[in-house]
Design a protein around this motif. Structure first.
Motif, short mmCIF file in Angstrom:
data_model
loop_
_atom_site.label_atom_id
_atom_site.label_comp_id
_atom_site.label_asym_id
_atom_site.label_seq_id
_atom_site.Cartn_x
_atom_site.Cartn_y
_atom_site.Cartn_z
N ASP A 43 0.89 -0.88 -0.08
CA ASP A 43 0.12 0.06 0.06
C ASP A 43 0.80 1.23 0.17
O ASP A 43 0.63 2.17 -0.73
N MET A 87 -4.02 -3.74 3.17
CA MET A 87 -5.58 -3.54 3.17
C MET A 87 -6.15 -3.32 1.62
O MET A 87 -7.31 -3.32 1.56
N MET A 144 -6.59 -0.46 0.16
CA MET A 144 -8.00 0.41 0.23
C MET A 144 -8.11 1.17 -1.20
O MET A 144 -9.03 1.00 -1.80
N ALA A 184 -5.46 0.02 14.34
CA ALA A 184 -5.07 -0.72 13.15
C ALA A 184 -4.18 -1.71 13.11
O ALA A 184 -4.16 -2.84 12.56
N GLU A 206 -4.68 -5.66 11.84
CA GLU A 206 -3.85 -6.17 10.84
C GLU A 206 -3.15 -7.75 11.19
O GLU A 206 -2.85 -8.45 10.24
N ASP A 248 -4.56 5.86 4.32
CA ASP A 248 -4.81 4.97 3.36
C ASP A 248 -4.38 3.42 3.85
O ASP A 248 -3.74 2.81 3.10
N GLY A 249 -4.71 3.13 5.23
CA GLY A 249 -4.44 1.95 5.52
C GLY A 249 -2.98 1.71 6.31
O GLY A 249 -2.69 0.61 7.13
#
Length: 310
Positions: free
Chosen positions: A86, A111, A113, A163, A167, A277-278
Motif C-alpha cells: 500500500d 489493506m 484500500m 489498526a 492487521e 490509506d491503511g
C-alpha cells in the motif's frame, strides 16, 4: 474474460486492443509484498503478452526500489502499474502527480484500500485485466497530511491505534495482535483531538476521519474531503465506527457528524496516531490537512452513472 493463468499468446494469435489509447505499458512488481508472490512478474508478463502493447516488467529489489521506481517514471510509459504494498503504491501515485503517467495501483498490499476503490477487487490479476480491458483516464482527488498523500481516507485519533492489532489478527499473528491490542487499550482515549474545518471554530472529538471523493457517499461534487468527527466516549464503539467508516452506514450514528472541508487543522496534547490509506503512522502534536482536487491520474473503469465507486 481472460484466464489470468493463461499462457502467453502464440505468434499467430490476434492481440487484444486496450480500451484506452495506450501503447507503452510498464509494471513494477515487489514479490515480497504480502499479496504478490514470487511468480507475479511472470504471471503479469503472460497477461500483458495477450495485449497489443509494448510492455516492460520490473521486479523491485530491496534497496534499489526508489531508483527503480524513478527509472520507471522517467521512461514515461502511457501507464505504470504498481503491484506492491500500500505504501509503495501511494508513494508512486504521489510522485507521478497530475502531470505524470497514468497510474494503476494493483492490490498487492495488506489493506489495498486504493486498488479496491478503483477496481472493486482484491485480486491483482482481475484488477490488471479490468484496467487493460475497461480502463480510462480518471482524475483521482485526495488529501495530504504533513507531506503524506492519501487517496481514500485518513483516520486521526485514538481509534487509529487499533489498526496494527487488526492487521496482525488478519494475518494470523495472534501474539502480535494481542500485544498491539493491549497497547491500544492503555492509550485509548487518553486525550481528545481538537480540529478546525476551513478556518471555522475549533471543536473536540475522539477521532476525525477524512474521506476522499473517490469513495465518499456524502460528497456529491469533487470539491473537498468528507470530514467525520466521532464524539463517542466508548472505546469499542469508536473502534467499530472507525473500522467500518468507509463501507457501512456509520454516518447515521448520532455520535458522528460529517461536513465537507478543503483545509483542516488538528491538534492534541501528545503525538496524534493516524492511519493513512491503511498505513499506521504517528503525526506530531499539530497537523495540517489539505484537499488535492487533482492528485494523480489513474487508469480505471469508469463507475456506472449514479453508482458509488465502491
Amino acid at each position: 474474460m481472460i484466464d489470468a493463468s493463461a499462457p502467453a499468446a502464440s505468434p499467430d494469435a490476434p492481440l487484444r486492443a486496450l480500451h484506452a489509447s495506450i501503447r507503452k505499458v510498464a509494471i513494477v512488481v515487489n514479490p515480497l509484498s504480502g499479496g504478490v508472490g514470487p511468480q507475479a512478474a511472470a504471471e503479469a508478463e503472460a497477461i500483458l503478452s495477450l495485449y497489443d502493447c509494448e510492455a516492460e516488467v520490473t521486479t523491485l529489489e530491496g534497496a534499489k526500489i526508489p531508483e527503480q521506481i524513478a527509472a520507471a517514471l522517467d521512461a514515461r510509459p502511457d501507464v505504470l502499474f504498481v503491484l506492491a504494498g500500500d505504501g509503495t503504491a501511494r508513494s508512486v501515485a504521489a510522485r507521478a502527480g497530475p502531470k505524470g503517467p497514468l497510474i494503476a495501483p494493483l492490490p498487492g498490499g495488506t489493506m489495498n484500500m486504493l486498488p479496491k476503490a478503483l477496481y472493486g477487487t482484491a485480486d491483482w490479476k482481475v484488477a490488471l485485466r479490468r484496467a487493460l480491458d475497461e480502463g480510462e483516464p480518471l482524475v483521482v482527488a485526495g488529501g495530504v497530511v504533513e507531506g503524506e498523500a492519501f487517496y481514500c481516507a485518513a483516520i486521526l485519533g485514538s481509534p487509529a491505534l487499533w489498526a496494527p492489532a487488526r492487521e496482525a489478527m488478519r494475518t494470523g499473528k495472534l501474539k502480535l495482535a494481542w500485544m498491539y491490542g493491549r497497547r491500544a487499550l492503555k492509550r485509548a482515549f487518553s486525550g481528545h483531538i481538537r480540529f478546525s474545518l476551513d478556518g471555522g471554530a475549533r471543536r473536540r472529538a475522539e477521532a476525525l476521519v477524512l474521506i476522499s471523493p473517490l469513495i465518499s457517499k456524502a460528497m456529491v461534487k469533487c470539491d473537498g474531503l468528507e470530514a467525520a468527527a466521532m464524539t463517542t466516549s466508548d472505546a469499542a464503539q469508536a473502534f467499530r465506527l472507525a473500522a467500518h467508516a468507509l463501507f457501512d452506514d456509520w454516518r447515521h450514528d448520532p455520535n458522528v457528524t460529517t461536513q465537507g472541508a478543503r483545509s483542516i487543522t488538528v491538534s492534541a496534547r501528545s503525538k496524534i496516531p493516524a492511519v493513512i490509506d491503511g498505513e499506521p503512522m504517528l503525526l506530531g502534536r499539530n497537523a495540517d490537512i489539505s484537499f488535492l482536487p487533482r492528485a494523480f491520474m489513474a487508469l480505471a473503469p469508469r463507475p456506472p452513472a449514479g453508482e458509488d465507486s465502491l
